[in-house]
Motif scaffolding. Structure first.
Motif, PDB file in Angstrom:
ATOM      1  N   ALA A  30       0.813  -1.215   0.000  1.00 26.21           N
ATOM      2  CA  ALA A  30       0.000   0.000   0.000  1.00 26.21           C
ATOM      3  C   ALA A  30       0.845   1.263   0.000  1.00 26.21           C
ATOM      4  CB  ALA A  30      -0.928   0.009   1.223  1.00 26.21           C
ATOM      5  N   GLY A  31       2.158   1.101   0.121  1.00 25.59           N
ATOM      6  CA  GLY A  31       3.072   2.239   0.120  1.00 25.59           C
ATOM      7  C   GLY A  31       3.639   2.517  -1.261  1.00 25.59           C
ATOM      8  N   ILE A  32       4.734   3.251  -1.281  1.00 26.98           N
ATOM      9  CA  ILE A  32       5.285   3.699  -2.559  1.00 26.98           C
ATOM     10  C   ILE A  32       6.238   2.699  -3.195  1.00 26.98           C
ATOM     11  CG2 ILE A  32       5.024   6.135  -1.984  1.00 26.98           C
ATOM     12  CD1 ILE A  32       8.020   6.232  -1.344  1.00 26.98           C
ATOM     13  N   ALA A  33       6.657   1.649  -2.457  1.00 28.67           N
ATOM     14  CA  ALA A  33       7.673   0.742  -3.001  1.00 28.67           C
ATOM     15  C   ALA A  33       7.283   0.111  -4.335  1.00 28.67           C
ATOM     16  CB  ALA A  33       8.030  -0.339  -1.978  1.00 28.67           C
ATOM     17  N   PRO A  34       6.054  -0.430  -4.486  1.00 26.02           N
ATOM     18  CA  PRO A  34       5.750  -1.068  -5.775  1.00 26.02           C
ATOM     19  C   PRO A  34       5.863  -0.128  -6.973  1.00 26.02           C
ATOM     20  CG  PRO A  34       4.193  -1.775  -4.110  1.00 26.02           C
ATOM     21  CD  PRO A  34       4.990  -0.660  -3.496  1.00 26.02           C
ATOM     22  N   GLU A  35       5.416   1.112  -6.815  1.00 24.67           N
ATOM     23  CA  GLU A  35       5.511   2.018  -7.961  1.00 24.67           C
ATOM     24  C   GLU A  35       6.955   2.396  -8.254  1.00 24.67           C
ATOM     25  OE1 GLU A  35       4.217   6.337  -7.039  1.00 24.67           O
ATOM     26  OE2 GLU A  35       3.160   5.144  -5.518  1.00 24.67           O
ATOM     27  N   LEU A  36       7.784   2.444  -7.215  1.00 24.70           N
ATOM     28  CA  LEU A  36       9.190   2.778  -7.437  1.00 24.70           C
ATOM     29  C   LEU A  36       9.961   1.615  -8.028  1.00 24.70           C
ATOM     30  CD1 LEU A  36       9.972   4.901  -4.253  1.00 24.70           C
ATOM     31  CD2 LEU A  36       8.977   5.587  -6.445  1.00 24.70           C
ATOM     32  N   PRO A 101      -3.872  -4.022  -3.518  1.00 20.38           N
ATOM     33  CA  PRO A 101      -3.809  -3.000  -2.477  1.00 20.38           C
ATOM     34  C   PRO A 101      -4.633  -1.758  -2.816  1.00 20.38           C
ATOM     35  CG  PRO A 101      -1.842  -2.913  -3.834  1.00 20.38           C
ATOM     36  CD  PRO A 101      -2.614  -4.116  -4.291  1.00 20.38           C
ATOM     37  N   GLN A 102      -5.068  -1.098  -1.765  1.00 20.18           N
ATOM     38  CA  GLN A 102      -5.574   0.263  -1.898  1.00 20.18           C
ATOM     39  C   GLN A 102      -4.442   1.170  -1.447  1.00 20.18           C
ATOM     40  OE1 GLN A 102      -9.239   1.141   0.139  1.00 20.18           O
ATOM     41  NE2 GLN A 102      -8.990   3.354  -0.122  1.00 20.18           N
ATOM     42  N   ALA A 111       0.248  -6.679   4.624  1.00 20.45           N
ATOM     43  CA  ALA A 111       1.310  -6.998   5.576  1.00 20.45           C
ATOM     44  C   ALA A 111       1.803  -8.426   5.383  1.00 20.45           C
ATOM     45  CB  ALA A 111       0.806  -6.785   6.998  1.00 20.45           C
ATOM     46  N   ARG A 112       0.874  -9.348   5.139  1.00 21.54           N
ATOM     47  CA  ARG A 112       1.275 -10.738   4.925  1.00 21.54           C
ATOM     48  C   ARG A 112       2.096 -10.879   3.644  1.00 21.54           C
ATOM     49  NH1 ARG A 112      -0.717 -13.997   8.595  1.00 21.54           N
ATOM     50  NH2 ARG A 112      -2.594 -13.392   9.767  1.00 21.54           N
ATOM     51  N   LEU A 113       1.715 -10.161   2.602  1.00 21.91           N
ATOM     52  CA  LEU A 113       2.487 -10.195   1.364  1.00 21.91           C
ATOM     53  C   LEU A 113       3.880  -9.612   1.587  1.00 21.91           C
ATOM     54  CD1 LEU A 113       2.835 -10.649  -1.671  1.00 21.91           C
ATOM     55  CD2 LEU A 113       1.674  -8.455  -2.052  1.00 21.91           C
ATOM     56  N   ALA A 319       5.693   6.015   3.011  1.00 25.06           N
ATOM     57  CA  ALA A 319       5.067   7.225   2.445  1.00 25.06           C
ATOM     58  C   ALA A 319       3.632   6.963   1.984  1.00 25.06           C
ATOM     59  CB  ALA A 319       5.919   7.781   1.301  1.00 25.06           C
ATOM     60  N   PHE A 320       2.816   6.401   2.879  1.00 22.42           N
ATOM     61  CA  PHE A 320       1.434   6.083   2.523  1.00 22.42           C
ATOM     62  C   PHE A 320       0.676   7.313   2.015  1.00 22.42           C
ATOM     63  CE2 PHE A 320       1.979   2.647   5.861  1.00 22.42           C
ATOM     64  CZ  PHE A 320       2.049   1.617   4.943  1.00 22.42           C
ATOM     65  N   GLY A 321       1.037   8.482   2.518  1.00 23.24           N
ATOM     66  CA  GLY A 321       0.307   9.693   2.160  1.00 23.24           C
ATOM     67  C   GLY A 321       0.417  10.092   0.699  1.00 23.24           C
ATOM     68  N   ILE A 322       1.470   9.609   0.010  1.00 21.23           N
ATOM     69  CA  ILE A 322       1.625   9.968  -1.406  1.00 21.23           C
ATOM     70  C   ILE A 322       1.599   8.753  -2.317  1.00 21.23           C
ATOM     71  CG2 ILE A 322       2.881  12.091  -0.881  1.00 21.23           C
ATOM     72  CD1 ILE A 322       5.474  10.633  -1.695  1.00 21.23           C
ATOM     73  N   ALA A 323       1.340   7.573  -1.748  1.00 19.84           N
ATOM     74  CA  ALA A 323       1.346   6.347  -2.556  1.00 19.84           C
ATOM     75  C   ALA A 323       0.269   6.393  -3.622  1.00 19.84           C
ATOM     76  CB  ALA A 323       1.129   5.136  -1.660  1.00 19.84           C
ATOM     77  N   GLY A 324       0.628   5.969  -4.843  1.00 18.79           N
ATOM     78  CA  GLY A 324      -0.319   5.914  -5.946  1.00 18.79           C
ATOM     79  C   GLY A 324      -0.661   7.253  -6.552  1.00 18.79           C
ATOM     80  N   ARG A 325       0.080   8.294  -6.205  1.00 15.46           N
ATOM     81  CA  ARG A 325      -0.235   9.647  -6.704  1.00 15.46           C
ATOM     82  C   ARG A 325       0.801  10.175  -7.682  1.00 15.46           C
ATOM     83  NH1 ARG A 325      -1.166  13.168  -1.484  1.00 15.46           N
ATOM     84  NH2 ARG A 325      -1.518  14.741  -3.101  1.00 15.46           N
TER      85      ARG A 325
END
Length: 353
Positions: A30-36, A101-102, A111-113, A319-325
């Protein structure tokens, strides 16, 4: 003022890319890691990255890339070695573990993933199937709900490699600075009681060896900070420098290591000072992390020294606050991937036994 270039490194003759690809754990999906991670693959040629693969997360990575306006080619693999064959055409993903994820809203499935991806990537590096592991940022409190019982990923990796907590050393590295916190996730009030000559010499030796073996520095220069303002000012502002830090420095110098200090921390990170050392060994967390995050926030890499495996991570959080943006910079993730490949290649070249 322009910052001086870091001290030149010496790469062993014959250094080549590691034969095994780099394993990447997803971090919290749900954080920024996947997009990065997706962005890093898309920039793989320009960034000069060695082949890497992720452990799980094909759907997650596709969604993350789409949030940045990209279509990401992903291909499932059954063995890490297959990543070498398909890396140029698609991002390799090992295994089917996944979630939807959302972004910005961490949950138990994510978390499990994250824990599965971290555990499997670490095991692959330990067995040699992966040349190194790059860990995406996690939400430690969220992982604790699914069985993660460590202060952070560094401590997790130390235990996975059957090392003691003081044998895995965190180094933060960027284009302008390298720092090591002697004590890490400790309350500031406890720090003076934790600092001992033995701890300083133990960690300094690990740092020196790793800088030779993994970073190609022939004679690493280590600057050790003081604990107190003005490095104690001859005992007027504290005596730890006299009774604890200076004896450790004298011991390390007697062993032939290029160690200096104790240095006042308020001046050590100025541009003209940084050209005089390769790494600063600092007494506590913020003393080490504030300068590196100030100078190299978008290119800082967390490296775990002293492990039998190579581990790096971008020096930022979920950085959940900017994830997916489409806001987060991939610079630190790209730097972590590049450093992992370079360190693995140097270690494979065998500069040290």
């Amino acid at each position: 003022m322009d910052s001086p270039a870091p001290a030149p490194t010496v790469t062993p003759t014959g250094t080549r890319p590691s034969a095994a690809p780099v394993a990447v754990s997803l971090g919290d999906p749900a954080g920024i890691a996947p997009e990065l991670i997706a962005e890093a693959w898309l920039q793989r040629r320009a960034a000069g990255l060695s082949p890497f693969f992720t452990v799980g997360g094909a759907l997650t990575l596709g969604m993350a890339a789409a949030s940045r306006g990209h279509t990401l080619p992903v291909r499932q693999i059954e063995r890490p070695a297959q990543a070498l064959e398909i890396f140029e055409e698609a991002l390799p993903v090992l295994g089917e573990a996944d979630c939807a994820p959302q972004f910005g809203a961490p949950d138990e499935a994510g978390a499990r993933l994250a824990l599965h991806s971290l555990t499997e990537a670490t095991d692959l590096a330990r067995t040699g199937a992966a040349g190194a592991v790059v860990t995406g940022p996690i939400a430690k409190a969220r992982l604790a709900t699914v069985g993660f019982a460590h202060p952070g990923q560094t401590e997790f990796l130390a235990e996975a490699c059957a090392l003691g907590p003081d044998d895995a050393v965190m180094m933060l590295a960027g284009p302008n600075l390298r720092t090591v916190p002697l004590t890490v996730h400790e309350p500031l009030a406890r720090v003076p009681g934790l600092i001992t000559p033995e701890l300083i010499t133990h960690k300094a030796r690990i740092v020196a060896r790793a800088l030779v073996r993994d970073f190609g520095l022939v004679t690493p220069r280590i600057a050790i900070t003081g604990l107190n303002p003005h490095a104690g000012e001859d005992g007027r502002m504290g005596e730890e420098e006299i009774h604890v830090i200076a004896p450790a420095i004298a011991q390390l110098q007697a062993e032939g290591l290029a160690v200096t200090g104790p240095h006042p921390a308020d001046a050590l990170f100025a541009a003209h000072e940084r050209s005089g050392y390769d790494v600063a060994l600092c007494m506590y967390h913020d003393q080490a992390l504030i300068p590196i995050k100030t100078l190299d926030f978008d290119a800082g890499v967390n490296v775990t020294l002293g492990l039998p495996i190579i581990r790096t991570s971008p020096d930022h959080g979920t950085a959940f606050g900017i994830a997916g943006r489409n806001i987060a910079s991939p610079g630190a993730m790209i730097a972590a991937l590049r450093m992992a490949g370079e360190c693995a290649a140097r270690r494979a070249a065998g500069l040290l036994p």
